[in-house]
Design a protein around this motif. Structure first.
Motif, PDB file in Angstrom:
ATOM      1  N   UNK A 333       0.833  -1.202   0.000  1.00 22.02           N
ATOM      2  CA  UNK A 333       0.000   0.000   0.000  1.00 22.02           C
ATOM      3  C   UNK A 333       0.869   1.255   0.000  1.00 22.02           C
ATOM      4  N   UNK A 334       1.961   1.230   0.772  1.00 22.87           N
ATOM      5  CA  UNK A 334       2.871   2.376   0.789  1.00 22.87           C
ATOM      6  C   UNK A 334       3.514   2.582  -0.582  1.00 22.87           C
ATOM      7  N   UNK A 335       3.920   1.483  -1.235  1.00 23.61           N
ATOM      8  CA  UNK A 335       4.499   1.584  -2.572  1.00 23.61           C
ATOM      9  C   UNK A 335       3.483   2.152  -3.564  1.00 23.61           C
ATOM     10  N   UNK A 336       2.231   1.730  -3.422  1.00 27.36           N
ATOM     11  CA  UNK A 336       1.183   2.261  -4.302  1.00 27.36           C
ATOM     12  C   UNK A 336       0.978   3.748  -4.059  1.00 27.36           C
ATOM     13  N   UNK A 337       1.099   4.171  -2.802  1.00 30.03           N
ATOM     14  CA  UNK A 337       1.001   5.589  -2.489  1.00 30.03           C
ATOM     15  C   UNK A 337       2.127   6.389  -3.108  1.00 30.03           C
ATOM     16  N   UNK A 338       3.343   5.822  -3.077  1.00 29.04           N
ATOM     17  CA  UNK A 338       4.471   6.487  -3.738  1.00 29.04           C
ATOM     18  C   UNK A 338       4.212   6.603  -5.236  1.00 29.04           C
ATOM     19  N   UNK A 339       3.616   5.551  -5.826  1.00 29.79           N
ATOM     20  CA  UNK A 339       3.331   5.537  -7.258  1.00 29.79           C
ATOM     21  C   UNK A 339       2.336   6.626  -7.634  1.00 29.79           C
ATOM     22  N   UNK A 340       1.369   6.882  -6.754  1.00 31.38           N
ATOM     23  CA  UNK A 340       0.393   7.940  -7.016  1.00 31.38           C
ATOM     24  C   UNK A 340       1.070   9.306  -7.099  1.00 31.38           C
ATOM     25  N   UNK A 341       2.084   9.513  -6.264  1.00 34.49           N
ATOM     26  CA  UNK A 341       2.777  10.807  -6.252  1.00 34.49           C
ATOM     27  C   UNK A 341       3.791  10.931  -7.382  1.00 34.49           C
ATOM     28  N   UNK A 342       4.473   9.826  -7.692  1.00 38.34           N
ATOM     29  CA  UNK A 342       5.465   9.836  -8.775  1.00 38.34           C
ATOM     30  C   UNK A 342       5.561   8.428  -9.357  1.00 38.34           C
ATOM     31  N   UNK A 343       5.195   8.293 -10.598  1.00 41.33           N
ATOM     32  CA  UNK A 343       5.154   6.980 -11.224  1.00 41.33           C
ATOM     33  C   UNK A 343       6.559   6.487 -11.562  1.00 41.33           C
ATOM     34  N   UNK A 344       6.881   5.276 -11.097  1.00 44.48           N
ATOM     35  CA  UNK A 344       8.138   4.611 -11.413  1.00 44.48           C
ATOM     36  C   UNK A 344       7.877   3.103 -11.486  1.00 44.48           C
ATOM     37  N   UNK A 345       8.563   2.365 -12.336  1.00 43.48           N
ATOM     38  CA  UNK A 345       8.440   0.903 -12.300  1.00 43.48           C
ATOM     39  C   UNK A 345       9.024   0.352 -10.993  1.00 43.48           C
ATOM     40  N   UNK A 346       8.308  -0.604 -10.377  1.00 42.63           N
ATOM     41  CA  UNK A 346       8.714  -1.148  -9.079  1.00 42.63           C
ATOM     42  C   UNK A 346       9.370  -2.509  -9.252  1.00 42.63           C
ATOM     43  N   UNK A 347      10.567  -2.660  -8.682  1.00 39.84           N
ATOM     44  CA  UNK A 347      11.267  -3.938  -8.644  1.00 39.84           C
ATOM     45  C   UNK A 347      11.445  -4.356  -7.183  1.00 39.84           C
ATOM     46  N   UNK A 348      11.351  -5.656  -6.931  1.00 40.51           N
ATOM     47  CA  UNK A 348      11.574  -6.192  -5.590  1.00 40.51           C
ATOM     48  C   UNK A 348      12.863  -6.994  -5.548  1.00 40.51           C
ATOM     49  N   UNK A 349      13.643  -6.787  -4.483  1.00 34.25           N
ATOM     50  CA  UNK A 349      14.775  -7.664  -4.161  1.00 34.25           C
ATOM     51  C   UNK A 349      14.439  -8.261  -2.801  1.00 34.25           C
ATOM     52  N   UNK A 350      14.252  -9.568  -2.752  1.00 38.30           N
ATOM     53  CA  UNK A 350      13.652 -10.181  -1.581  1.00 38.30           C
ATOM     54  C   UNK A 350      14.452 -11.373  -1.075  1.00 38.30           C
ATOM     55  N   UNK A 351      14.609 -11.431   0.247  1.00 40.95           N
ATOM     56  CA  UNK A 351      15.136 -12.607   0.931  1.00 40.95           C
ATOM     57  C   UNK A 351      14.230 -12.903   2.116  1.00 40.95           C
ATOM     58  N   UNK A 352      13.992 -14.167   2.416  1.00 41.62           N
ATOM     59  CA  UNK A 352      13.097 -14.524   3.516  1.00 41.62           C
ATOM     60  C   UNK A 352      13.639 -15.754   4.232  1.00 41.62           C
ATOM     61  N   UNK A 353      13.129 -15.979   5.457  1.00 42.05           N
ATOM     62  CA  UNK A 353      13.492 -17.181   6.184  1.00 42.05           C
ATOM     63  C   UNK A 353      12.356 -18.193   6.099  1.00 42.05           C
ATOM     64  N   UNK A 354      12.669 -19.441   6.445  1.00 37.28           N
ATOM     65  CA  UNK A 354      11.756 -20.538   6.138  1.00 37.28           C
ATOM     66  C   UNK A 354      10.586 -20.695   7.096  1.00 37.28           C
ATOM     67  N   UNK A 355      10.440 -19.795   8.062  1.00 35.27           N
ATOM     68  CA  UNK A 355       9.272 -19.845   8.942  1.00 35.27           C
ATOM     69  C   UNK A 355       8.158 -18.910   8.458  1.00 35.27           C
TER      70      UNK A 355
END
Length: 447
Positions: A333-355
């Motif tokens: 939702x925060x990223x979507x809010x940023x997009x409303x103010x200034x449009x940019x393509x969004x990329x994710x770099x993600x790491x997670x743990x197994x729980x």
């Protein structure tokens, strides 16, 4: 930026990690035994604000600290986990100024005393670190202590506090199901375990009515004076300002410095909690707090550093340690809010743990993210393999590719961007461990 040397305390912690097993004590007997040997320091604390919840614990803690320090009060703060250094878990209050991370000599000395008092008996590292919280906070003066629950509530090692100034329960969603239960009602019951009979409770904004009902019912059963978001207090944006209201009146405030609409509810819960703890909150104090609050690693923007040098020119780069479906929703939702103010393509770099639930996390971004790059995490044996994590992103409807490092992912984004499009917006997250890796590698450790 050179990283500080904290070798003495870290050496003791490494020794403890080698000696003691992991595990939950469903009776709190281990921590109580240790604290008894240490003279029960948990009974000699300043007024305590005790904070639990699935999401928002750290933010409401940061807002409470900002509100109290804006009044010139000294505030001890315990949070977990840390991002880069163990010392970040302990902020020692300073009268008339911002608190500072614990001194290494003092921290190492306290850990040695605790290890000696434990006498080699079985105990978890978190229980050792919680005992350190109580020793540090009882032996150094402060006006108030804010103590964040580690996991759950009822059987968390911090839950030996018998008389909190206020217990705060923030939003509850599915997380740590093997320990806390597979339904939000069960998780809410565990979190509600920090409530103490007759002591004030503040219930933050809840996504699930069933969780709220469990919390309210528990407060009523224990005779706790309680304030509930949306019923007894609340906050909303109006004409670019934050309007807070409770039974004591209304405040017209600047929007919080922490980005994202979800922070409005966190700020409101903090204001109400500080009041419930017996401290006044004037409009001037709240205004100062909204503009000074800091919380590293949670929608924190990075603008320079060693790692950021690998990113596309002009890229907008954010890090956030949110790691469950509920957190994914508020971050998206925060990223979507940023997009409303200034449009940019969004990329994710993600790491997670197994729980965690990676598909649930990624699903929140399915309609807004361009590509996902999955990466390994240092410092934990529980990190998900990037290939498996990429499959989870694919199952959530996203295009994903595994990478060996965050730097490699940033360089791949450089290759993929359209030069005719605005510079990208990049969100690095999915784990506080990953955020800690990034801040360390970038040369921007928390202060």
């Amino acid at each position: 930026m050179a990283e500080p040397a904290f070798s003495k305390a870290e050496q003791v912690i490494d020794e403890l990690m080698g000696l003691h097993p992991k595990g939950f004590d469903l009776s709190l007997n281990r921590i109580r035994r240790l604290l008894e040997v240490l003279g029960n320091p948990q009974d000699r604390l300043p007024p305590v604000i005790h904070v639990a919840g699935t999401n928002g614990k750290g933010s409401v803690t940061a807002f409470c600290r900002a509100l109290l320090e804006a009044q010139g009060l000294s505030v001890h703060v315990h949070t977990s986990p840390h991002l880069v250094r163990w010392h970040e878990r302990y902020r020692i209050g300073v009268k008339g100024g911002p608190g500072q991370f614990v001194d290494d000599e003092i921290f190492a000395s306290v850990l040695r005393r605790i290890a000696d008092a434990n006498g080699g008996q079985q105990i978890t590292v978190f229980e050792i670190l919680t005992a350190a919280t109580f020793l540090l906070f009882s032996e150094q003066p402060a006006d108030v202590a804010i103590i964040e629950v580690g996991l759950g509530g009822r059987f968390d090692a911090t839950n030996v506090i018998e008389a909190p100034a206020v217990s705060v329960i923030m939003p509850i969603s599915l997380d740590h199901q093997p320990y806390l239960g597979d339904r939000v009602e069960l998780i809410a019951a565990e979190k509600a375990g920090i409530m103490k009979k007759g002591y004030p409770v503040v219930i933050g904004q809840q996504e699930y009515d069933s969780a709220r009902e469990v919390l309210v019912a528990t407060a009523e059963r224990l005779g706790c004076p309680h304030a509930v978001f949306g019923q007894d207090f609340g906050a909303h944006e109006e004409f670019g300002r934050l309007v807070y209201q409770d039974e004591f009146g209304l405040m017209d405030l600047p929007l919080p410095r922490l980005p994202g609409r979800h922070q409005y509810g966190n700020a409101a819960a903090a204001i109400r909690a500080v009041k419930a703890a017996g401290f006044e909150v004037s409009n001037a104090v709240a205004e100062k707090a909204m503009t000074s609050v800091e919380w590293p690693g949670r929608l924190q923007r990075l603008t320079e550093g060693r790692l950021i040098a690998h990113a596309p020119a002009g890229a907008e780069i954010w890090v956030d340690g949110g790691h469950n479906p509920g957190a994914g929703e508020v971050i998206a939702e925060a990223m979507a809010g940023f997009e409303e103010r200034q449009s940019r393509p969004l990329y994710l770099i993600t790491g997670m743990i197994n729980t965690k639930d990676p598909v649930g996390y990624f699903r929140a971004f399915a309609d807004i993210a361009q590509d996902v790059f999955t990466v390994p995490i240092r410092g934990t044996d529980a990190a998900l393999d990037p290939v498996a994590l990429a499959h989870a992103a694919f199952d959530a409807g996203l295009v994903a590719a595994p990478m060996s490092t965050v730097a490699e992912a940033l360089e791949e984004i450089c290759e993929r961007i359209d030069p005719d499009m605005p510079a990208p917006r990049i969100l690095i997250g999915g784990s506080l461990y990953l955020v800690g890796n990034v801040l360390a590698d970038n040369g921007t450790p928390p202060k």
